[in-house]
Design a protein around this motif. Structure first.
Motif, PDB file in Angstrom:
ATOM      1  N   LEU A  58       0.840  -1.185   0.000  1.00 52.44           N
ATOM      2  CA  LEU A  58       0.000   0.000   0.000  1.00 52.44           C
ATOM      3  C   LEU A  58       0.881   1.243   0.000  1.00 52.44           C
ATOM      4  N   LYS A  59       0.692   2.104  -0.985  1.00 53.55           N
ATOM      5  CA  LYS A  59       1.500   3.322  -1.076  1.00 53.55           C
ATOM      6  C   LYS A  59       1.266   4.206   0.150  1.00 53.55           C
ATOM      7  N   PRO A  60       2.332   4.666   0.797  1.00 54.08           N
ATOM      8  CA  PRO A  60       2.170   5.550   1.963  1.00 54.08           C
ATOM      9  C   PRO A  60       1.340   6.787   1.652  1.00 54.08           C
ATOM     10  N   SER A  61       1.476   7.332   0.441  1.00 55.42           N
ATOM     11  CA  SER A  61       0.719   8.534   0.082  1.00 55.42           C
ATOM     12  C   SER A  61      -0.779   8.261   0.040  1.00 55.42           C
ATOM     13  N   ALA A  62      -1.165   7.068  -0.443  1.00 56.58           N
ATOM     14  CA  ALA A  62      -2.586   6.706  -0.484  1.00 56.58           C
ATOM     15  C   ALA A  62      -3.123   6.501   0.926  1.00 56.58           C
ATOM     16  N   LEU A  63      -2.342   5.837   1.773  1.00 57.70           N
ATOM     17  CA  LEU A  63      -2.736   5.606   3.160  1.00 57.70           C
ATOM     18  C   LEU A  63      -2.981   6.945   3.863  1.00 57.70           C
ATOM     19  N   LYS A  64      -2.068   7.879   3.663  1.00 59.42           N
ATOM     20  CA  LYS A  64      -2.166   9.188   4.316  1.00 59.42           C
ATOM     21  C   LYS A  64      -3.365   9.974   3.796  1.00 59.42           C
ATOM     22  N   LEU A  65      -3.610   9.910   2.490  1.00 61.25           N
ATOM     23  CA  LEU A  65      -4.726  10.657   1.923  1.00 61.25           C
ATOM     24  C   LEU A  65      -6.071  10.112   2.404  1.00 61.25           C
ATOM     25  N   ILE A  66      -6.256   8.785   2.364  1.00 62.71           N
ATOM     26  CA  ILE A  66      -7.534   8.188   2.782  1.00 62.71           C
ATOM     27  C   ILE A  66      -7.804   8.508   4.251  1.00 62.71           C
ATOM     28  N   ASN A  67      -6.786   8.356   5.108  1.00 61.41           N
ATOM     29  CA  ASN A  67      -6.958   8.711   6.518  1.00 61.41           C
ATOM     30  C   ASN A  67      -7.249  10.198   6.682  1.00 61.41           C
ATOM     31  N   GLY A  68      -6.607  11.024   5.857  1.00 61.18           N
ATOM     32  CA  GLY A  68      -6.834  12.456   5.917  1.00 61.18           C
ATOM     33  C   GLY A  68      -8.255  12.843   5.550  1.00 61.18           C
ATOM     34  N   LEU A  69      -8.902  12.047   4.707  1.00 60.67           N
ATOM     35  CA  LEU A  69     -10.289  12.301   4.320  1.00 60.67           C
ATOM     36  C   LEU A  69     -11.273  11.966   5.438  1.00 60.67           C
ATOM     37  N   GLY A  70     -10.768  11.318   6.501  1.00 56.39           N
ATOM     38  CA  GLY A  70     -11.651  10.924   7.600  1.00 56.39           C
ATOM     39  C   GLY A  70     -12.196   9.525   7.466  1.00 56.39           C
ATOM     40  N   TYR A  71     -11.654   8.755   6.514  1.00 59.91           N
ATOM     41  CA  TYR A  71     -11.997   7.337   6.391  1.00 59.91           C
ATOM     42  C   TYR A  71     -10.863   6.551   7.052  1.00 59.91           C
ATOM     43  N   PRO A  72     -11.035   6.086   8.296  1.00 65.00           N
ATOM     44  CA  PRO A  72      -9.936   5.397   8.993  1.00 65.00           C
ATOM     45  C   PRO A  72      -9.496   4.150   8.226  1.00 65.00           C
ATOM     46  N   LEU A  73      -8.248   4.154   7.741  1.00 66.13           N
ATOM     47  CA  LEU A  73      -7.719   3.053   6.936  1.00 66.13           C
ATOM     48  C   LEU A  73      -6.579   2.376   7.681  1.00 66.13           C
ATOM     49  N   TYR A  74      -6.690   1.065   7.860  1.00 62.96           N
ATOM     50  CA  TYR A  74      -5.721   0.272   8.601  1.00 62.96           C
ATOM     51  C   TYR A  74      -5.082  -0.731   7.642  1.00 62.96           C
ATOM     52  N   ASN A  75      -3.786  -0.912   7.764  1.00 63.75           N
ATOM     53  CA  ASN A  75      -3.078  -1.825   6.874  1.00 63.75           C
ATOM     54  C   ASN A  75      -3.001  -3.212   7.504  1.00 63.75           C
ATOM     55  N   GLY A  76      -3.320  -4.249   6.739  1.00 65.76           N
ATOM     56  CA  GLY A  76      -3.318  -5.606   7.266  1.00 65.76           C
ATOM     57  C   GLY A  76      -2.408  -6.525   6.476  1.00 65.76           C
ATOM     58  N   TYR A  77      -2.322  -7.782   6.931  1.00 63.63           N
ATOM     59  CA  TYR A  77      -1.422  -8.744   6.291  1.00 63.63           C
ATOM     60  C   TYR A  77      -2.050 -10.125   6.297  1.00 63.63           C
ATOM     61  N   GLY A  78      -1.834 -10.834   5.215  1.00 65.70           N
ATOM     62  CA  GLY A  78      -2.302 -12.210   5.116  1.00 65.70           C
ATOM     63  C   GLY A  78      -1.869 -12.817   3.793  1.00 65.70           C
TER      64      GLY A  78
END
Length: 632
Positions: A330-350
């Protein structure tokens, strides 16, 4: 809310622990409250709901029909269907009839599916529509039996890996493994109660991920239906349908692969650029992150959505409470933008072999934006070997797997092949795949994922950093319709960004292609696949100057002019020879306003455009080409 937390989550887990750790026990607990809503779908206008009681009744009848046709063979039966309430019915009906479901990956190439079906000895496949596989197809809509008077519930399922390497990999899970996956939710909800947050009394999970994919099966299906929450099914996977479905159904949870989040990021940034609001967006996101850092989690996310309302209104709306990304980098920039929009985004693994094994659960936006995969769940242990490769051990892993026809028993221990790091807080970070590393000029291993994250090629369809002939290289997929000016801007951006990298980490060669660099079966770019396709000549790489485009600024005989002319001719059902670059559609062809907007709609769909409502009208093919270039 309290009822859901105390009575449903922990109550369901308690019931599951009191019974046998089996798929039958999971089934009994899942369908123990018949009046609750299990699923919703829409036809674009009207929402249809399905209760747990309705679905259970349909499972019983379908199981009887399968038993009447096949008997209880205790062998594998293929399940080849897209996400739907019928998929859920067929899945449980196969198990209840005394058979084992193999979850056919519908995005596998035919040759791979045929090999797996042959290896598993599958003779029958339940489907919603027939394909060309050499099996006996049983169409789902023909399955309607009576009462099922047997107790032959099977306790095993099989699913395949993504298949980008074309290797035959099948993972087998039994009820004990699946129960261990579900038990992990007990710790999750204690650590972050937002995972069960409701919107106006409802928790609705978007069924975006294929249920035959390990992420979709465990994190979307099993995690939420055991607690009798609601799945929302999509009628198709277009961006417009995803957005409209989230708003129409008031979806609260979206679990998806990075491709979705990267697409959202690109859409938001491109829209801001076209409206001349890039700097305004950056300032708003920075302010949103600051607000979320100082306010309590729920309040911070609420205010963030208020701040970013002009953006979120055009995305998923205001009902989203919890999002997870998993499946690849997951691109760090995308993670930061989605969280910045107020949609809490958590990174997972599997992985297909281990199920879902961890997710970052911090309520603090600063921690989420670090791109950690969190700490391992209760059912597993993580360890990192001397080569920095992650090993996972536990009882929620698959109990057996097939690799190219060979049975492998890992005894609960699997070497992932992912390079990982652990910080002082015990959080893990995935840094890339061991097979993707490139040996640098100084003999050190270079991780291409880290370099890839430094580039933001907004006008590229896809790109990948990888080793080609032992040289650190970049392959960029671009549209043949991308204007010359944007191509040159991209080349300069790559050069300038590359110069800022440490000397030994700089890309040595940059190639361009018009061919797709992502397998049709995949949800991400596989470097092994891309190298193989380049070697086989299926992906033709070249210099930017030689990549398909006409240098004629007047558009005569260009690929863009040809495509736009074809679209206009098709919409108008007109002879293509009558449509010239300077033909005035209103004056010469006397089209109506409805036809005009039908043309623009068809062009927008063909080129995936995001257009502004205040655009000047385009009356000729030449003007429409300019329109495409403005928005491409």
């Amino acid at each position: 809310m309290k009822k859901f937390y105390k009575d449903i989550v922990f109550g369901s887990i308690k019931l599951l622990k009191e019974g046998e750790p089996s798929l039958k026990t999971i089934y009994d607990v899942t369908f123990s409250e018949p009046s609750l809503i299990m699923a919703e779908e829409n036809d674009g206008y009207k929402i249809t709901t399905y209760s747990y009681g309705f679905v259970k009744e349909k499972i019983e009848k379908t199981a009887a029909a399968i038993y009447n046709i096949l008997g209880a063979t205790h062998n594998y039966v293929g399940l080849a269907m897209e996400n739907s309430i019928d998929w859920v019915v067929a899945f449980w009906a196969i198990l209840k009839s005394g058979n084992k479901p193999y979850l056919v990956n519908l995005r596998h190439p035919k040759v791979l599916s045929e090999r797996i079906i042959e290896t598993l000895g599958i003779k029958n496949v339940i489907c919603d529509k027939k394909s060309s596989l050499d099996v006996n197809y049983i169409e789902f809509n023909t399955l309607d039996g009576g009462a099922l008077n047997i107790d032959e519930f099977e306790d095993e399922i099989a699913l395949a890996s993504s298949g980008t390497s074309l290797s035959e990999t099948v993972c087998f899970y039994n009820g004990k493994n699946v129960c261990a996956q579900i038990f992990n939710t007990e710790k999750i909800v204690k650590e972050n109660k937002e995972i069960y947050a409701h919107y106006k009394g409802n928790l609705k999970q978007l069924a975006f991920l294929p249920l035959y994919h390990v992420f979709g099966l465990f994190a979307v299906y099993f995690w939420f239906t055991l607690f009798r929450r609601t799945l929302v099914f999509l009628k198709d996977m277009s961006a417009d349908t995803i957005i409209s479905t989230c708003k129409m159904h008031k979806v609260t949870h979206i679990f998806a692969v990075p491709m979705l989040w990267h697409t959202v990021e690109k859409k938001v940034l491109k829209t801001a650029e076209q409206q001349g609001k890039t700097e305004k967006l950056k300032k708003a996101l920075a302010f949103s992150e600051k607000m979320q850092s100082v306010l309590p989690h729920k309040m911070g996310a609420f205010f963030a959505r208020r701040i970013m309302k002009s953006v979120t209104d055009k995305l998923f709306g205001d009902s989203i409470k919890f999002c997870i990304s998993g499946g690849s980098f997951l691109k760090p920039s995308a993670l930061k933008l989605i969280n910045g929009l107020g949609y809490p985004l958590y990174n997972g693994y599997g992985m297909s072999e281990i199920g879902i094994s961890s997710v970052e659960l911090s309520k603090k936006i600063k921690e989420r934006n670090k791109n950690s995969i969190g700490k391992p769940f209760l059912s597993v242990e993580y360890s990192i070997d001397e080569n920095s490769v992650l090993t996972v051990k536990g009882d929620s892993l698959c109990f057996k797997r097939l690799h190219d026809g060979k049975e492998i028993y890992d005894n609960g221990v699997f070497v992932t092949g992912d390079i990982a790091e652990r910080d002082e807080k015990g959080n893990y970070f995935i840094k890339g795949r061991i097979g993707d590393t490139v040996i640098g000029e100084n003999g050190e291993n270079i991780n291409p994922d880290i370099i890839e994250a430094m580039f933001d090629l907004k006008d590229a369809l896809n790109f990948s950093v990888l080793g080609i002939e032992d040289t650190l290289s970049m392959v960029v997929q671009i549209s043949p319709y991308l204007p010359l000016k944007k191509r040159e801007d991209m080349r300069l951006y790559i050069e300038e960004t590359n110069e800022k990298l440490p000397l030994l980490s700089r890309i040595k060669r940059v190639y361009f292609t018009n061919d797709s660099i992502v397998a049709a079966t995949a949800i991400k770019v596989s470097r092994k696949y891309l190298i193989r396709e380049i070697e086989n000549g299926n992906v033709k790489i070249t210099s930017l100057e030689k990549c398909e485009v006409s240098e004629n600024e007047g558009y005569e005989n260009t690929a863009l002019l040809k495509k736009v002319t074809e679209i206009v001719a098709k919409v108008l059902d007109e002879d293509i020879e009558k449509i010239k670059p300077d033909t005035n559609l209103l004056v010469d062809l006397e089209i109506s306003s409805i036809q005009y907007f039908s043309i623009l709609s068809a062009i927008a769909e063909e080129f995936s455009l995001i257009a502004n409502s205040d655009d000047n009208y385009c009356y000729t093919i030449r003007e429409m080409c300019e329109y495409v270039e403005r928005h491409l």
